[in-house]
Write a protein that holds these residues in place. Structure first.
Motif, PDB file in Angstrom:
ATOM      1  N   SER A 164      -3.785 162.066  61.736  1.00  0.00           N
ATOM      2  CA  SER A 164      -4.923 161.764  62.219  1.00  0.00           C
ATOM      3  C   SER A 164      -5.888 160.620  62.173  1.00  0.00           C
ATOM      4  CB  SER A 164      -5.826 162.760  61.842  1.00  0.00           C
ATOM      5  OG  SER A 164      -4.890 163.839  61.062  1.00  0.00           O
ATOM      6  N   GLN A 224      -9.044 167.409  64.213  1.00  0.00           N
ATOM      7  CA  GLN A 224      -7.880 168.489  63.559  1.00  0.00           C
ATOM      8  C   GLN A 224      -9.088 169.596  62.758  1.00  0.00           C
ATOM      9  OE1 GLN A 224      -5.192 166.631  60.464  1.00  0.00           O
ATOM     10  NE2 GLN A 224      -4.410 168.673  59.953  1.00  0.00           N
ATOM     11  N   ASP A 252      -5.733 166.715  68.055  1.00  0.00           N
ATOM     12  CA  ASP A 252      -5.085 166.655  66.242  1.00  0.00           C
ATOM     13  C   ASP A 252      -4.897 167.485  66.193  1.00  0.00           C
ATOM     14  OD1 ASP A 252      -4.495 165.791  63.988  1.00  0.00           O
ATOM     15  OD2 ASP A 252      -6.583 164.753  63.262  1.00  0.00           O
TER      16      ASP A 252
HETATM   17 MG    MG Z   1      -4.303 165.012  60.275  1.00  0.00          MG
END
Ligand code: MG
Ligand code: ADP
Lengths: 259, 348
Positions: free
Chosen positions: A43, A83, A163
């Motif tokens: 990330s 994410q 992500d």
């Molecule tokens: Mg991550």
């Protein structure tokens, strides 16, 4: 048509060095997939490429240095799907996807007809057109994930940073979304940089895999080169067997420890 | 409860504008001096150049209408609009629907400024109180912002908006304490200070309208132009930045113009609470959360609401007046409970 090249990326967050010289790149229209265990720094690489972190090293967007691009120009070129996106519960799906047009709007201008058309098309591509009048809180996890992707596509980016874009999707919708992204990169030359936790799926869609471990590149290359039982055992501490699927790409299957 | 699809934008704005006009009409005709509607209409027409209509009002009624009631209605509408837009703007900045226009030390700063003016500068005449309240209000926000910036740089409360909000509360308490200290030293002006603190439009004049109009115009224009940016902020700083928006800059601009709007309102009306919470909340219920709608609806709704509140303030206990801050609190506090009922947890 813009590729992305990350060179010697160093990132420090809260006095902890998280990335220790990560390099990876993808040509225009390529799909680069970052894999690695939780906390490896996947990330963080995407956040740096989205312009959200101060970093050492260089990130190039085509010929341009990312650091030299101002916010709106960078945002027009690079769309970022985090994410865990923040979804204002009361916001209508249509308004949310329209936010994706932000980088194309002048400081004081408002979304116009073309912006609405692009947003509608993006909703259609992700098969969520029927939800435009709903509030975000009225959507299931999978529907939300597709709406977030629609917002990213509404920006008409040349690079898409994803992500864990399929973490909430069932296997059918996973395939549908990944096929769609794959189709866009083939037809429109969209460059994709994603993280994916499912190694088999990562190997199927990406043409370059980068295996991160503790902020360093442990391996990079084709799926066949990176997805080996030894590397996976070493980096993930997982016991897997890798078979060859009928398309020749690796299938990673976990193996239970039977005493 | 809430309509699934928000009402048509133009229809909602039109309805809100009609509400302002209706509130103003009610306010014109209700009051100690009962004005004859037909006479008022001809008197108003008489003010239109070249129409040549002669006023049907006696000179006294005419003075009541043009020098007392109308400026008070216009000032009330202006103040209500400023307070509601400020509340809505702050709610966008802090992503929290429970934030009011007087926060960040604005009300407390104005209170301290007015108190200092009344206690120490009484010799300079009554005109000094609005100036001191205006200055105090802006100074309060400036101090709170500075404290919040220092706190955010050293602390670890995320994007800094929570730190700023907390710093605002602390600065507000400090300024209020300072005001109490000033007051303790001169109890004879207690009455005057408290009547200012509770808010009033009883001294309204065209002069006041003209004085705050430039500040009101500039600040409201800037806030309204940033509705889209506030919408982008609602997806959080990271995603806003990824969309090419600079959240810090948007917040600084919005806080600056909200502070100016609140200071202009407070200078001519004293402290009037709850308008900045209730009105944007109703706007949200009607039109959904987009600030492109919440801001203009709050502007109009706040104007109408405060004109009605002021009509109550000057009539329910006539011939004496209730402070308008008391009226908005009497309506606002129960309505606030209602707001809380319909509010989900928010991150700041
Ligand atoms: Mg991550
Ligand atoms: N704000 C932060 N401050 C300090 N450390 C962080 C911060 N954010 C992430 N980290 C650390 O950085 C490392 C990489 O995080 P991340 O890039 O999210 O990993 P991944 O996505 O591969 O799971 C982790 O060890 C995580 O604990």
């Amino acid at each position: 048509m813009t590729g992305l090249a990350v060179q010697d990326l160093f990132v420090t967050l809260d006095q902890t060095q998280v990335l220790h010289g990560v390099s990876c790149q993808t040509p225009p229209g390529g799909w680069l997939c970052l894999i690695g265990p939780n906390g490896a720094g996947k990330s963080t690489v995407l956040r740096a490429a989205a312009g959200l972190l101060t970093y050492g090293g260089t990130i190039r967007l085509g010929e341009a240095d990312l650091g030299s691009l101002r916010g709106r120009a960078r945002a027009r070129a690079i769309a970022y799907v985090p994410q865990a996106p923040v979804l204002p519960p009361d916001m209508l799906v249509a308004d949310y996807v329209l936010l994706g047009r932000t980088p194309h709007l002048g400081y004081l201008s408002r979304p116009g007809r073309r912006d609405r058309l692009v947003a509608e098309a993006a909703l259609g591509q992700l098969d969520v057109s029927q939800f435009t009048g709903r509030r975000l809180e009225q959507m299931s996890g999978g529907e939300r994930q597709r709406v977030v992707l629609a917002r990213a596509l509404a920006a008409e980016p040349s690079v898409l940073l994803l992500d864990e874009p399929t973490s909430m999707l069932d296997i059918g919708h996973q395939q549908q979304v990944l096929e769609l992204v794959d189709g866009l990169r083939r037809s429109a030359g969209l460059t994709v940089v994603s993280t994916l936790h499912d190694l088999t799926i990562a190997g199927q869609y990406a043409d370059e895999l980068v295996l991160l471990n503790a902020g360093r590149v442990a391996a990079a290359g084709s799926a066949a080169a990176v997805l080996t039982p030894d590397l996976i055992a070493q980096v993930y501490s997982a016991r897997v067997e890798v078979r060859k699927g009928h398309d020749g790409r690796p299938v990673v299957a976990p193996v239970r420890n039977v005493q | 409860m809430r309509p699934r699809r928000p009402g048509s934008r133009a229809a909602l704005i039109g309805a809100a504008a009609a509400f302002v006009v209706a509130a103003a009409l009610v306010s014109v005709f209700v009051g100690a001096a009962n004005l004859n509607p037909v006479a008022v209409a001809t008197a108003m027409a008489g003010k239109v150049p070249f129409l040549g209509v002669h006023s049907g009002l006696s000179p006294l009624d005419s003075a009541v209408l043009f020098q007392i009631r109308l400026p008070r209605i216009v000032l009330g509408a202006l103040v209500g609009a400023l307070l509601a837009v400020t509340g809505a703007g702050y709610q966008g900045v802090f992503r929290n629907p429970l934030v009011d226009s007087g926060m960040l030390g604005a009300s407390a700063g104005a209170g301290l400024g007015a108190t200092i003016a009344i206690v120490y500068l009484g010799g300079l005449g009554p005109a000094v109180v609005p100036v001191a309240a205006f200055t105090g209000s802006l100074a309060g926000v400036a101090i709170a912002s500075l404290a919040g910036a220092i706190g955010a740089a050293r602390g670890s409360l995320g994007s800094g908006t929570a730190t700023l909000l907390l710093a605002g509360i602390a600065v507000g308490m400090f300024l209020t304490a300072a005001q109490t200290v000033v007051l303790q030293r001169s109890a004879q002006v207690l009455q005057q200070v408290y009547s200012w603190l509770l808010g009033s439009l009883s001294g309204a004049s065209w002069q006041q309208v003209i004085e705050i109009l430039p500040y009101a115009g500039v600040s409201v224009a800037v806030i309204l132009l940033h509705g889209r940016h506030l919408d982008v902020l609602s997806v959080g700083d990271d995603e806003a930045r990824a969309l090419g928006i600079n959240p810090q800059a948007v917040r600084a601009i919005a806080i600056g113009s909200c502070a100016l709007a609140a200071a202009a309102a407070v200078a001519v009306s004293g402290l009037i609470g709850f308008v900045g919470i209730i009105v944007p909340h109703v706007a949200r219920r009607l039109a959904g959360p987009s600030y492109l709608m919440v801001l203009p609806l709050s502007l109009l709704g706040g104007a109408g609401f405060l004109v009605l509140a002021d009509t109550l303030a000057r009539t329910v206990l006539a011939p004496s007046e209730l402070p308008i801050g008391v009226v908005t609190a009497l309506i606002g506090a129960p309505a606030f409970i209602w707001v809380l009922r319909g509010t989900r947890a928010v991150d700041t």
